[in-house]
Design an enzyme around this catalytic site. Structure first.
Site, mmCIF file in Angstrom:
data_model
loop_
_atom_site.group_PDB
_atom_site.id
_atom_site.type_symbol
_atom_site.label_atom_id
_atom_site.label_comp_id
_atom_site.label_asym_id
_atom_site.label_seq_id
_atom_site.Cartn_x
_atom_site.Cartn_y
_atom_site.Cartn_z
ATOM 1 N N HIS A 12 -9.622 1.833 0.607
ATOM 2 C CA HIS A 12 -8.563 0.905 1.052
ATOM 3 C C HIS A 12 -7.612 1.637 2.009
ATOM 4 O O HIS A 12 -7.230 1.097 3.058
ATOM 5 C CB HIS A 12 -7.823 0.375 -0.188
ATOM 6 N N ASP A 32 -2.187 12.182 -2.177
ATOM 7 C CA ASP A 32 -2.979 11.696 -3.312
ATOM 8 C C ASP A 32 -2.826 12.664 -4.478
ATOM 9 O O ASP A 32 -2.709 13.884 -4.273
ATOM 10 C CB ASP A 32 -4.457 11.567 -2.919
ATOM 11 N N ASP A 33 -2.839 12.128 -5.697
ATOM 12 C CA ASP A 33 -2.633 12.982 -6.875
ATOM 13 C C ASP A 33 -3.900 13.702 -7.320
ATOM 14 O O ASP A 33 -3.833 14.576 -8.183
ATOM 15 C CB ASP A 33 -2.049 12.143 -8.022
ATOM 16 N N HIS A 134 -0.858 -23.102 5.483
ATOM 17 C CA HIS A 134 0.549 -23.440 5.775
ATOM 18 C C HIS A 134 1.400 -23.546 4.504
ATOM 19 O O HIS A 134 0.929 -23.925 3.439
ATOM 20 C CB HIS A 134 0.620 -24.761 6.547
ATOM 21 N N HIS A 143 -2.256 -9.615 -3.820
ATOM 22 C CA HIS A 143 -3.390 -9.192 -2.994
ATOM 23 C C HIS A 143 -4.327 -10.384 -2.796
ATOM 24 O O HIS A 143 -4.844 -10.932 -3.771
ATOM 25 C CB HIS A 143 -4.117 -8.035 -3.715
#
Ligand code: COA
Length: 205
Positions: A12, A32-33, A134, A143
Site C-alpha cells: 500500500h 517502519d517498525d 454524489h 477505506h
C-alpha cells in the site's frame, strides 16, 4: 525540493509513493517498525514510525500508509500533535468534482472518481478505480477498497472498510467501525459496528 516520509513500508505504501511522485515529491523515504525491512523497491527505510524528528527537521512532509484504520488514526494523530505536516495526496488521474472536500492524510488513488457534493474525511483511502458518488459523507479513516463503489447519498461512519469490489446502494447509512467484505452489496442501513458479507450484506461478527 519536496520530500515525503511515509509511515508503513508495505505494498500500500508503494502505491502511495507512486501517487506522491506524481504530486511532485522528489525524495521519498519510509519509516517502519520492522527493522528487517531496509528498502521498499527503490526507496530507503530510514527508521521506525516513532522516529519522525529527523525527517521533520529536514523538512519532510508526512503520510501514514497503513491499512489498519485504528493504527492509521493513532499514528496520524500523533504526527499532528508532534507538529509534523501531514499531507493529502490525489493522483492526477483521479476525477474529483469541483466541490468535493477531502481531509488531511487522505489518499485518492489512480482511476478513482468522487462526484459532487461529497465530503471525504481525514485519513481515508479512496483506492484504485473505486467510486464515491454524489452527496456522500465518508467518515475519518475509512477505506473504499480497489473497485468498490458507493451510490448517491451514502454516509459511511468512521473507520469503515468497504472491501474490494463491494457496493453500497443509494441513501444508505453505515455505522462507525463496519467491515464490509469483498464483493458484498449493502442494501439496508448498517446500524452497528461489525463484519458484514454477502449479497445482500449480512452481519457475521
Ligand atoms: C470480510 C472479511 C474481513 C472477513 O475476514 P475474517 O474476519 O478473517 O473472516 P473469515 O475469513 O474467518 O470468514 C468467516 C466466514 O465468512 C465468509 N466470508 C469471508 N469473507 C467473505 C466475503 N467477502 N463474502 C462472503 N463470505 C465471506 C467465510 O467464507 C467464512 O464462512 P464459513 O464460516 O462458512 O467458513 C474478509 O474475508 C474480507 O472480505 N476482506 C476484504 C479484503 C479486501 O477487500 N482487501 C482489499 C484491500 S484493497
Amino acid at each position: 525540493m519536496k520530500k515525503l516520509a511515509i509511515l508503513g513500508a508495505s505494498g500500500h505504501g508503494k502505491v502511495i509513493a507512486d501517487t506522491a511522485l506524481l504530486n511532485g515529491y522528489d525524495e521519498i523515504v519510509f519509516l517502519d517498525d520492522d527493522e528487517s525491512i531496509k528498502t521498499l523497491g527503490e526507496y530507503s527505510v530510514v527508521g521506525k514510525t516513532s522516529e519522525t524528528s529527523g525527517p521533520k527537521a529536514d523538512g519532510y512532509d508526512f503520510f501514514v500508509g497503513i491499512g489498519n484504520a485504528i493504527i492509521r488514526q493513532r499514528m496520524q494523530k500523533s504526527l499532528v500533535q508532534d507538529g509534523c505536516n501531514v499531507v493529502t495526496l490525489i493522483h492526477p488521474q483521479a476525477v474529483v468534482a469541483y466541490d468535493v472536500t477531502i481531509g488531511v492524510g487522505t489518499v485518492v488513488m489512480a482511476g478513482a472518481v468522487i462526484n459532487p457534493g461529497t465530503t471525504i474525511g481525514d485519513g481515508c483511502i479512496i483506492n484504485t478505480c473505486s467510486s464515491v458518488d454524489h452527496d456522500n459523507t465518508i467518515g475519518d479513516f475509512s477505506h473504499i477498497s480497489v473497485g468498490a463503489h458507493t451510490a448517491g447519498t451514502v454516509t459511511l461512519g468512521e473507520r469503515c472498510w468497504l472491501g474490494i469490489g463491494a457496493v453500497v446502494s443509494n441513501n444508505i447509512s453505515v455505522a462507525d467501525d463496519c467491515m464490509i467484505g469483498a464483493g458484498a452489496v449493502v442494501v439496508k442501513d448498517l446500524k452497528e459496528a461489525g463484519t458484514y458479507v454477502g449479497v445482500p450484506a449480512a452481519k457475521i461478527k
